[in-house]
Design an enzyme around this catalytic site. Structure first.
Site, PDB file in Angstrom:
ATOM      1  N   HIS A  27      39.894  43.661  41.605  1.00  0.00           N
ATOM      2  CA  HIS A  27      38.733  43.894  40.742  1.00  0.00           C
ATOM      3  C   HIS A  27      38.125  45.261  41.037  1.00  0.00           C
ATOM      4  O   HIS A  27      38.081  45.696  42.174  1.00  0.00           O
ATOM      5  CB  HIS A  27      37.690  42.779  40.898  1.00  0.00           C
ATOM      6  CG  HIS A  27      37.120  42.658  42.273  1.00  0.00           C
ATOM      7  ND1 HIS A  27      35.936  43.239  42.631  1.00  0.00           N
ATOM      8  CD2 HIS A  27      37.582  42.029  43.369  1.00  0.00           C
ATOM      9  CE1 HIS A  27      35.673  42.968  43.896  1.00  0.00           C
ATOM     10  NE2 HIS A  27      36.663  42.233  44.368  1.00  0.00           N
ATOM     11  N   ASP A  77      35.369  46.993  48.634  1.00  0.00           N
ATOM     12  CA  ASP A  77      35.296  45.772  47.822  1.00  0.00           C
ATOM     13  C   ASP A  77      35.043  46.137  46.369  1.00  0.00           C
ATOM     14  O   ASP A  77      33.904  46.233  45.946  1.00  0.00           O
ATOM     15  CB  ASP A  77      34.212  44.846  48.328  1.00  0.00           C
ATOM     16  CG  ASP A  77      34.211  43.522  47.598  1.00  0.00           C
ATOM     17  OD1 ASP A  77      35.238  43.161  46.994  1.00  0.00           O
ATOM     18  OD2 ASP A  77      33.187  42.845  47.616  1.00  0.00           O
ATOM     19  N   GLU A 109      34.186  40.067  39.255  1.00  0.00           N
ATOM     20  CA  GLU A 109      34.428  39.227  40.426  1.00  0.00           C
ATOM     21  C   GLU A 109      33.135  38.976  41.195  1.00  0.00           C
ATOM     22  O   GLU A 109      32.905  37.884  41.678  1.00  0.00           O
ATOM     23  CB  GLU A 109      35.463  39.901  41.342  1.00  0.00           C
ATOM     24  CG  GLU A 109      35.984  39.018  42.456  1.00  0.00           C
ATOM     25  CD  GLU A 109      35.149  39.063  43.719  1.00  0.00           C
ATOM     26  OE1 GLU A 109      35.298  38.144  44.546  1.00  0.00           O
ATOM     27  OE2 GLU A 109      34.341  39.985  43.903  1.00  0.00           O
ATOM     28  N   GLU A 110      32.302  39.987  41.285  1.00  0.00           N
ATOM     29  CA  GLU A 110      31.117  39.890  42.137  1.00  0.00           C
ATOM     30  C   GLU A 110      30.021  38.990  41.580  1.00  0.00           C
ATOM     31  O   GLU A 110      29.331  38.322  42.322  1.00  0.00           O
ATOM     32  CB  GLU A 110      30.535  41.285  42.413  1.00  0.00           C
ATOM     33  CG  GLU A 110      31.468  42.198  43.163  1.00  0.00           C
ATOM     34  CD  GLU A 110      31.828  41.707  44.553  1.00  0.00           C
ATOM     35  OE1 GLU A 110      31.220  40.765  45.066  1.00  0.00           O
ATOM     36  OE2 GLU A 110      32.780  42.282  45.123  1.00  0.00           O
TER      37      GLU A 110
END
Length: 118
Positions: free
Chosen positions: A65, A77, A109-110
């Site tokens: 992602h 990330d 995603e987060e």
């Protein structure tokens, strides 16, 4: 998208799908405190398919992602995962795999893992 498109232009067995159109999801739910909340999500995907040399073998999917939490620059990330996938596309453009390989680079995603659902 630009990077994988540049790589794909040099190969007949690499295909890029620009699925950056909005895939909108609205959710209304109740959390453990019995508080209602809603979410809004627009899904964006950059999908790269590398045709394997042996179509009889099952394919492999890689996913990363490109979004990060709002308070993060996103380098680990998941910027590192996205860059890794792009480098794998580059590698397989010069070393065609036996299996078909699909790379999905997405967002969402987060914030509630919405990207995994679209």
């Amino acid at each position: 998208l630009n990077r994988v498109s540049d790589i794909a232009r040099k190969s007949s067995f690499i295909h890029v799908s620009d699925d950056r159109t909005s895939n909108v999801t609205f959710t209304l739910a109740v959390n453990t405190n019995n508080t209602r909340y809603g979410s809004y999500f627009e899904g964006l995907n950059v999908i790269t398919k590398i045709d394997g040399s042996n179509p009889n073998l099952p394919g492999v999917l890689f996913n990363a992602h490109f979004d990060s939490v709002p308070t993060s620059p996103g380098a680990t990330d998941d910027g590192i995962g996205t860059v890794t996938l792009i480098q794998l596309v580059e590698h397989f453009s010069k070393n065609r795999p036996k299996r078909t390989v699909i790379f999905n680079m997405n967002n969402g995603e987060e914030e509630g893992l919405n990207g995994a659902a679209t």
